[in-house]
Design an enzyme around this catalytic site. Structure first.
Site, PDB file in Angstrom:
ATOM      1  N   GLY A 105       0.834  -1.254  -0.062  1.00 51.68           N
ATOM      2  CA  GLY A 105      -0.192   0.010   0.050  1.00 51.68           C
ATOM      3  C   GLY A 105       0.537   1.118  -0.003  1.00 51.68           C
ATOM      4  O   GLY A 105       0.225   2.412   0.031  1.00 51.68           O
ATOM      5  N   LYS A 118      -1.224 -16.017  -9.788  1.00 53.81           N
ATOM      6  CA  LYS A 118      -2.430 -15.192  -9.956  1.00 53.81           C
ATOM      7  C   LYS A 118      -3.594 -16.050 -10.152  1.00 53.81           C
ATOM      8  O   LYS A 118      -4.670 -15.951  -9.587  1.00 53.81           O
ATOM      9  CB  LYS A 118      -2.232 -14.071 -10.995  1.00 53.81           C
ATOM     10  CG  LYS A 118      -1.173 -12.927 -10.839  1.00 53.81           C
ATOM     11  CD  LYS A 118      -1.972 -12.027  -9.813  1.00 53.81           C
ATOM     12  CE  LYS A 118      -0.957 -10.750  -9.935  1.00 53.81           C
ATOM     13  NZ  LYS A 118      -1.321  -9.860  -8.892  1.00 53.81           N
ATOM     14  N   SER A 140      15.397 -19.676 -12.402  1.00 52.25           N
ATOM     15  CA  SER A 140      15.881 -20.434 -11.259  1.00 52.25           C
ATOM     16  C   SER A 140      14.877 -20.868 -10.135  1.00 52.25           C
ATOM     17  O   SER A 140      13.753 -20.353 -10.358  1.00 52.25           O
ATOM     18  CB  SER A 140      17.108 -19.592 -10.607  1.00 52.25           C
ATOM     19  OG  SER A 140      16.762 -18.429  -9.837  1.00 52.25           O
ATOM     20  N   TYR A 181      -4.654 -11.891 -17.095  1.00 48.73           N
ATOM     21  CA  TYR A 181      -3.903 -13.031 -17.616  1.00 48.73           C
ATOM     22  C   TYR A 181      -4.135 -14.170 -16.527  1.00 48.73           C
ATOM     23  O   TYR A 181      -3.534 -15.188 -16.716  1.00 48.73           O
ATOM     24  CB  TYR A 181      -2.518 -12.824 -18.079  1.00 48.73           C
ATOM     25  CG  TYR A 181      -1.505 -12.475 -17.424  1.00 48.73           C
ATOM     26  CD1 TYR A 181      -1.002 -13.256 -16.055  1.00 48.73           C
ATOM     27  CD2 TYR A 181      -0.897 -11.384 -17.440  1.00 48.73           C
ATOM     28  CE1 TYR A 181      -0.056 -12.675 -15.270  1.00 48.73           C
ATOM     29  CE2 TYR A 181       0.190 -10.989 -16.746  1.00 48.73           C
ATOM     30  CZ  TYR A 181       0.478 -11.483 -15.780  1.00 48.73           C
ATOM     31  OH  TYR A 181       1.476 -10.954 -14.616  1.00 48.73           O
TER      32      TYR A 181
HETATM   33  C1  HXC Z   1      15.470 -13.487 -14.072  1.00 54.26           C
HETATM   34  C2  HXC Z   1      15.213 -12.842 -11.979  1.00 54.26           C
HETATM   35  C3  HXC Z   1      14.903 -11.748 -12.385  1.00 54.26           C
HETATM   36  C4  HXC Z   1      14.625 -11.305 -13.861  1.00 54.26           C
HETATM   37  C5  HXC Z   1      14.896 -11.483 -10.201  1.00 54.26           C
HETATM   38  N1  HXC Z   1      15.262 -12.478 -10.542  1.00 54.26           N
HETATM   39  N2  HXC Z   1      14.289 -10.689 -11.296  1.00 54.26           N
HETATM   40  N3  HXC Z   1      15.199 -13.676 -12.578  1.00 54.26           N
HETATM   41  N4  HXC Z   1      14.918 -12.380 -14.689  1.00 54.26           N
HETATM   42  N5  HXC Z   1      14.288 -10.170 -14.206  1.00 54.26           N
HETATM   43  C6  HXC Z   1      15.592 -13.796  -9.770  1.00 54.26           C
HETATM   44  C7  HXC Z   1      16.982 -13.476  -9.042  1.00 54.26           C
HETATM   45  O1  HXC Z   1      18.239 -13.620  -9.783  1.00 54.26           O
HETATM   46  C8  HXC Z   1      16.884 -14.594  -7.827  1.00 54.26           C
HETATM   47  O2  HXC Z   1      17.206 -15.699  -8.116  1.00 54.26           O
HETATM   48  C9  HXC Z   1      15.092 -14.480  -7.558  1.00 54.26           C
HETATM   49  O3  HXC Z   1      14.703 -14.050  -8.849  1.00 54.26           O
HETATM   50  C10 HXC Z   1      15.001 -13.508  -6.441  1.00 54.26           C
HETATM   51  O4  HXC Z   1      15.635 -12.318  -6.490  1.00 54.26           O
HETATM   52  P1  HXC Z   1      15.706 -11.248  -5.462  1.00 54.26           P
HETATM   53  O5  HXC Z   1      15.921  -9.927  -5.904  1.00 54.26           O
HETATM   54  O6  HXC Z   1      16.669 -11.807  -4.510  1.00 54.26           O
HETATM   55  O7  HXC Z   1      14.186 -11.216  -4.653  1.00 54.26           O
HETATM   56  P2  HXC Z   1      13.589 -10.020  -3.976  1.00 54.26           P
HETATM   57  O8  HXC Z   1      14.474  -9.150  -3.424  1.00 54.26           O
HETATM   58  O9  HXC Z   1      12.621 -10.901  -2.861  1.00 54.26           O
HETATM   59  O10 HXC Z   1      12.598  -9.342  -5.102  1.00 54.26           O
HETATM   60  C11 HXC Z   1      11.561 -10.057  -5.518  1.00 54.26           C
HETATM   61  C12 HXC Z   1      11.392  -9.738  -7.135  1.00 54.26           C
HETATM   62  C13 HXC Z   1      11.107  -8.225  -7.410  1.00 54.26           C
HETATM   63  C14 HXC Z   1       9.885 -10.190  -7.345  1.00 54.26           C
HETATM   64  C15 HXC Z   1      12.384 -10.538  -7.881  1.00 54.26           C
HETATM   65  O11 HXC Z   1      10.917  -8.078  -8.750  1.00 54.26           O
HETATM   66  C16 HXC Z   1      10.356  -7.466  -6.515  1.00 54.26           C
HETATM   67  O12 HXC Z   1      10.580  -7.253  -5.323  1.00 54.26           O
HETATM   68  N6  HXC Z   1       9.183  -7.098  -7.099  1.00 54.26           N
HETATM   69  C17 HXC Z   1       8.212  -6.321  -6.199  1.00 54.26           C
HETATM   70  C18 HXC Z   1       7.453  -5.466  -7.303  1.00 54.26           C
HETATM   71  C19 HXC Z   1       6.993  -5.738  -8.461  1.00 54.26           C
HETATM   72  O13 HXC Z   1       7.424  -6.765  -8.930  1.00 54.26           O
HETATM   73  N7  HXC Z   1       5.865  -5.296  -9.150  1.00 54.26           N
HETATM   74  C20 HXC Z   1       5.359  -5.353 -10.267  1.00 54.26           C
HETATM   75  C21 HXC Z   1       4.107  -6.336 -10.237  1.00 54.26           C
HETATM   76  S1  HXC Z   1       3.169  -6.051 -11.538  1.00 54.26           S
HETATM   77  P3  HXC Z   1      18.782 -16.464  -7.847  1.00 54.26           P
HETATM   78  O14 HXC Z   1      18.777 -17.688  -8.338  1.00 54.26           O
HETATM   79  O15 HXC Z   1      19.611 -15.568  -8.837  1.00 54.26           O
HETATM   80  O16 HXC Z   1      18.925 -16.484  -6.324  1.00 54.26           O
HETATM   81  C22 HXC Z   1       1.914  -7.465 -11.514  1.00 54.26           C
HETATM   82  C23 HXC Z   1       1.005  -6.882 -12.451  1.00 54.26           C
HETATM   83  C24 HXC Z   1       1.268  -7.450 -13.813  1.00 54.26           C
HETATM   84  O17 HXC Z   1       2.379  -8.370 -11.037  1.00 54.26           O
HETATM   85  C25 HXC Z   1       0.406  -6.803 -15.022  1.00 54.26           C
HETATM   86  C26 HXC Z   1       0.954  -6.243 -16.220  1.00 54.26           C
HETATM   87  C27 HXC Z   1       0.197  -5.387 -16.984  1.00 54.26           C
END
Ligand code: HXC
Length: 288
Positions: A24, A170, A113, A155
């Site tokens: 939020g 989802k 991974s 999706y």
């Molecule tokens: C491949 C990836 C990656 C990428 C992360 N990883 N990004 N692998 N391609 N682009 C891998 C990392 O290498 C690691 O694996 C594992 O994922 C965990 O990554 P961390 O960075 O350590 O995790 P964390 O800090 O917990 O981050 C979580 C996250 C990050 C999901 C990876 O993106 C995040 O915090 N997102 C929150 C905000 C967000 O994503 N918002 C968008 C939501 S929109 P290894 O093997 O290297 O350890 C949505 C709606 C969609 O969902 C609608 C579209 C229109």
């Protein structure tokens, strides 16, 4: 196209609601917090980073709303429990939850991974379960009614290439809301989902709409525009209000018809100049 009414509700529509919103502090979660507060709800925002949560609470308080925050990683059920405890101390019992926190990134599925799959599925699917179970247990214990809303995506029902962990999680969230809508109806707990198409936020667009993708996404929306946050948050406020107590186990799509556009064989005509489209169609009409 008429412009969106940013404040269509009577004052106090959500009075009596104390809503906990995951994720939020930023993006759509923050917009939902502001909208629900403007309709009279008390708001608790939770997320991993304290700074945006504090800033959102300050904005809510400036509006005259009662608000609080707790840092929380939704993947961890103990962290979720302490977040509920903390905000309930300040605001009183929570009776509504918006499962908004999400994680997502673009990746070819053969390159994922273990950790990458885990990170997204744990935030989206486990996080929603942890928060929903926490609220459910509290409501059942208190013999109180309440509402749960999950923000999925368009999706969630079709799946989507290159965001497999998100699509799978989802879909699971949607099944969770529908299962619990039946199971918890006896307690007066409603569970619904909203499936948004593209709404611009820094979090989603910086990770997903890379290169040409933003332009391509826009082309799939018949009105050629992304959603306005108020369009989504008006729906959120309506679905958490007493306007719709019989609506449960439902999933409302709000995507400007983006999802069905892709499945319609002749949808491309909608993007042509209408005179040119009619000329093309009449060119194949049998002459009398
Ligand atoms: C491949 C990836 C990656 C990428 C992360 N990883 N990004 N692998 N391609 N682009 C891998 C990392 O290498 C690691 O694996 C594992 O994922 C965990 O990554 P961390 O960075 O350590 O995790 P964390 O800090 O917990 O981050 C979580 C996250 C990050 C999901 C990876 O993106 C995040 O915090 N997102 C929150 C905000 C967000 O994503 N918002 C968008 C939501 S929109 P290894 O093997 O290297 O350890 C949505 C709606 C969609 O969902 C609608 C579209 C229109």
């Amino acid at each position: 196209m008429t412009s969106v009414d940013r404040n269509p509700f009577r004052a106090g529509l959500l009075e009596g609601r104390t809503i906990l919103i995951t994720g939020g502090g930023t993006g759509l979660g923050r917009s939902m917090a502001l909208k629900c507060a403007s309709a009279g709800a008390k708001i608790a925002v939770v997320g991993r980073r304290e700074e945006p949560l504090k800033a959102t609470v300050a904005d809510l308080e400036k509006m005259g709303a009662r608000a609080d925050f707790a840092t929380c990683d939704v993947r961890d059920s103990a962290s979720v429990r302490s977040a509920f405890n903390k905000v309930e101390e300040g605001l009183g019992p929570v009776n509504a939850l918006i499962n908004n926190a999400a994680g997502n990134f673009l990746c070819a599925s053969e390159d994922l991974s273990d950790n990458a799959f885990d990170a997204v599925v744990k935030i989206v699917l486990y996080g929603t379960f942890n928060c929903t179970r926490e609220l459910g247990q509290r409501l059942i214990e208190r013999k109180a009614t309440g509402d749960v809303l999950a923000i999925v995506t368009s999706y969630a029902t079709t799946g989507s290439a290159f965001v497999l962990p998100s699509a799978a999680a989802k879909a699971g969230v949607l099944a969770m809301m529908r299962s619990l809508a039946v199971e918890w109806a006896t307690y007066g707990i409603r569970l619904n989902a909203i499936a948004p198409g593209p709404f611009k936020t820094e979090g989603a667009f910086s990770r997903l709409m890379v290169g040409e993708l933003e332009k391509q996404a826009l082309k799939r929306v018949p009105s050629r525009r992304f959603g306005d946050h108020d369009e989504l948050t008006n729906l959120v406020a309506y679905m958490l209000s007493d306007a719709s107590p019989y609506q449960t186990g439902d999933c409302v799509t709000i995507d400007g018809a983006e999802g069905i556009f892709s499945g319609q064989q002749f949808a491309g005509f909608a993007h042509l100049d209408r005179t040119a489209a009619k000329e093309m169609m009449s060119a194949v009409k049998p002459k009398k």
